[in-house]
Structure formats: structure tokens, C-alpha cells
Design an enzyme around this catalytic site. Structure first.
Site, mmCIF file in Angstrom:
data_model
loop_
_atom_site.group_PDB
_atom_site.id
_atom_site.type_symbol
_atom_site.label_atom_id
_atom_site.label_comp_id
_atom_site.label_asym_id
_atom_site.label_seq_id
_atom_site.Cartn_x
_atom_site.Cartn_y
_atom_site.Cartn_z
ATOM 1 C CB THR A 101 -1.493 4.832 3.108
ATOM 2 O OG1 THR A 101 -1.552 4.011 4.269
ATOM 3 C CG2 THR A 101 -0.085 5.338 2.955
ATOM 4 C CE LYS B 9 0.724 1.103 4.457
ATOM 5 N NZ LYS B 9 1.097 2.406 5.047
#
Length: 320
Positions: free
Chosen positions: A242, A185
Site C-alpha cells: 500500500t 497500514k
């Protein structure tokens, strides 16, 4: 059980604050004497401005003393993990080691759990990951994380030991999926930051997140992860957080790329090395990961944001 945290960065310190406030005896280790003195003498950390560190959180510079604890939480950058494990002289085979670092080792292509398993084959290894900012944990805001451990009994023991009233841990036995979700990620966060920094807009970011998640799942399942894990906190949950907040260092790094600006060199950006490691793994397994490969080239300066966009938009049209 005694608890030690190796690494006094923002996340390690935040975990120490949360666990100490929940009544645990916690020792935190830092290699930097200045960081230890700030905690000891001023009850503060430059990584967490405005947050007071509890008096009962003990800070040390002696690595061997810290590594003698029953439960060891490792919160150093993923690219520093192998070096740290080599420095630990006390036996680790009877320890419960919880890895809080997110990344793929660039030199070996291994995840953090396998790196640790090679150093301590008989240790009980777990991975703690998921959507979380250190400032939220340190401030006592509700946070849910994934605790992955191949041994279910150890996983339950750690779940009980490390959960707090505001830090909720969900267990899984899929350590590969948990660690790869947390690592990959960061790569997509760089891509999304570059997208926003270049002025491409939120629709383009949504497309990058969606196709990026497909790439994450493709590589992770190839390496043995369960697809369901990638849809949980450690994959989709962490990706969502994120890629949409400038609290993320990886997203901010991408923003700087998109703006054509230099990024603060002292700030750890795990996604940069992870992108290169993931691209190497993709080549080894014959996988097409165009976003990952573009980010890898961006981080080495071999590709500009404009060139990366041209490459991605000129790919053949196909079914989703």
C-alpha cells in the site's frame, strides 16, 4: 455452502469474480440499483474498468436475501459497517461472517470484528485481509491473504471454501492483529503518499514505512495482537504494497496532500478516519505514535505537510 458478498465496490466485486470463476455460487449485494444493473445487464463495474463479470455472479439489491447465505463476506467501508449491520433483519447467529473491510470505527474506537460481534454475538466471525489490489484479484493474478478466525475449525472451513487456484489463504487465530494490520497500514500509506508528493524522496519513504511499522506494532500489541501477526501478510505485507503503489487510494490521497491538491471526494479513503481513531486510542493508552498523530492532523487540516515534517524531524534523537 451459499456465499454472499455485501458491497459491490472494487474489492467486493473482485472477490465475487474470483469465487465465481472457481465454481462457487455467489450473490453480491449493492445498495445502489445502478451498480446492480451494470452487473446484471452489462457484466461490468465502473470500479473495475475492462474486467468482465462472469454471467453466474448474481447481483441483488435486496439485503435480506443476500444476508440469508451461509457465508457472508462484508466488503463495505469500515465506517459504514455498524449502519449496515443494523439494517440486516435476518438472524446472523448461525452465520459465518467474513469481514473484508479495513479500518477502526471512529465513533467507538472498535475494530470491525468487535463491532460485528456486538451485533451478532453467536456468529462465527473471521477477518480477510492482506496485500491485495482488487484489479489483481479480478484479473486472476496470484494473491495471498490472511484469514483470521478465533475458532480454528471455522477458520479451516472458510479457508477451504474461499481459497481458489489463484487466491491463497493463510489462517491465524489472531483476529485483532489481522484487522489492525489491515487498518493501520492505510494510515502509513497516507504518510508515504504525502512524503512522495512533497518531493521528499524514497529514502524518506523507507524511513516512514519502517517507523510506521513500529507504531503499528506498538498499538496493535497494546490492544492484544500478536507481534508475529504484524510481521505477516496482514501487517508488513499489506504495508509494503500500500505504501509503494499509486493503485492504493490511501497513497494517492497522501500524494494529493503532498502536492497541495484536492482529492476526489467520492473516493473512500479508509486511512483518514482510521488515523483519527488510532490517535484517540494512542492517547487513551498513553502511547506515542507521532506519524499516526501527524496523519490525523493532516486529514483534518489542522497541520500542513511542511509542519508535519518539522514536527517529525525535530523529535529528540534516540536509540532505535
Amino acid at each position: 455452502m451459499s456465499i454472499a458478498i455485501l458491497g459491490a465496490g472494487a474489492f467486493g466485486t473482485a472477490l465475487g469474480i474470483s469465487l465465481t470463476q472457481a465454481g462457487h455460487g455467489v450473490t453480491i449485494w449493492a445498495r445502489d440499483p445502478y451498480a446492480v444493473s451494470r452487473i446484471r445487464d452489462h457484466r461490468s463495474s465502473p470500479r473495475l474498468p475492462g474486467v468482465r463479470i462472469p454471467d453466474k455472479l448474481c447481483a441483488v439489491t435486496n439485503l435480506q436475501d443476500a444476508a440469508s447465505a451461509d457465508i457472508i463476506l462484508v466488503a463495505v467501508p469500515a465506517q459504514s459497517l455498524r449502519k449496515l449491520l443494523r439494517k440486516i433483519e435476518v438472524p446472523l447467529d448461525d452465520k459465518k461472517i467474513v469481514l473484508c473491510c479495513k479500518g477502526i470505527d471512529l465513533e467507538t474506537g472498535l475494530g470491525v470484528a468487535e463491532l460485528t460481534r456486538q451485533a451478532a454475538p453467536a456468529a462465527k466471525i473471521a477477518v480477510l485481509t492482506g496485500p491485495s489490489f482488487a484489479s489483481d484479484i479480478a484479473s486472476g493474478l496470484p494473491t495471498a491473504l490472511t484469514l483470521a478466525c478465533q475458532d480454528p475449525e471455522t477458520g479451516r472451513t472458510l479457508q477451504e471454501a474461499l481459497s481458489t487456484p489463484v487466491l491463497r489463504l493463510y489462517t491465524t487465530t489472531d483476529t485483532i492483529g489481522a484487522e489492525l494490520g489491515g487498518a493501520l497500514k492505510n494510515v502509513m500509506a497516507i504518510a508515504c503518499g504525502a512524503c512522495i508528493g512533497a518531493g521528499l524522496g524514497n529514502s524518506a519513504r523507507a524511513a516512514l514505512m519502517t517507523r510506521g511499522f513500529a507504531e503499528m506494532t506498538r498499538l496493535a500489541t497494546q490492544l492484544g495482537a500478536q507481534a508475529d501477526t504484524m510481521s505477516g501478510l496482514s501487517g508488513l505485507g499489506d504495508l509494503t504494497l500500500t505504501c509503494t503503489s499509486d493503485q492504493s487510494r490511501n497513497f494517492r490521497f497522501g500524494l494529493s496532500l503532498g502536492h497541495g491538491e484536492d482529492f476526489e471526494p467520492s473516493v473512500t479513503v479508509e486511512g483518514a478516519a482510521t488515523a483519527r481513531a488510532a490517535a484517540q486510542l494512542a492517547d487513551r493508552h498513553g502511547l506515542s505514535l507521532p506519524i499516526t498523530q501527524a496523519v490525523a492532523s493532516l486529514t483534518t487540516g489542522d497541520l500542513t505537510v511542511a509542519d508535519a515534517l518539522d514536527q517529525l524531524l525535530s523529535r529528540p534523537l534516540k536509540e532505535e
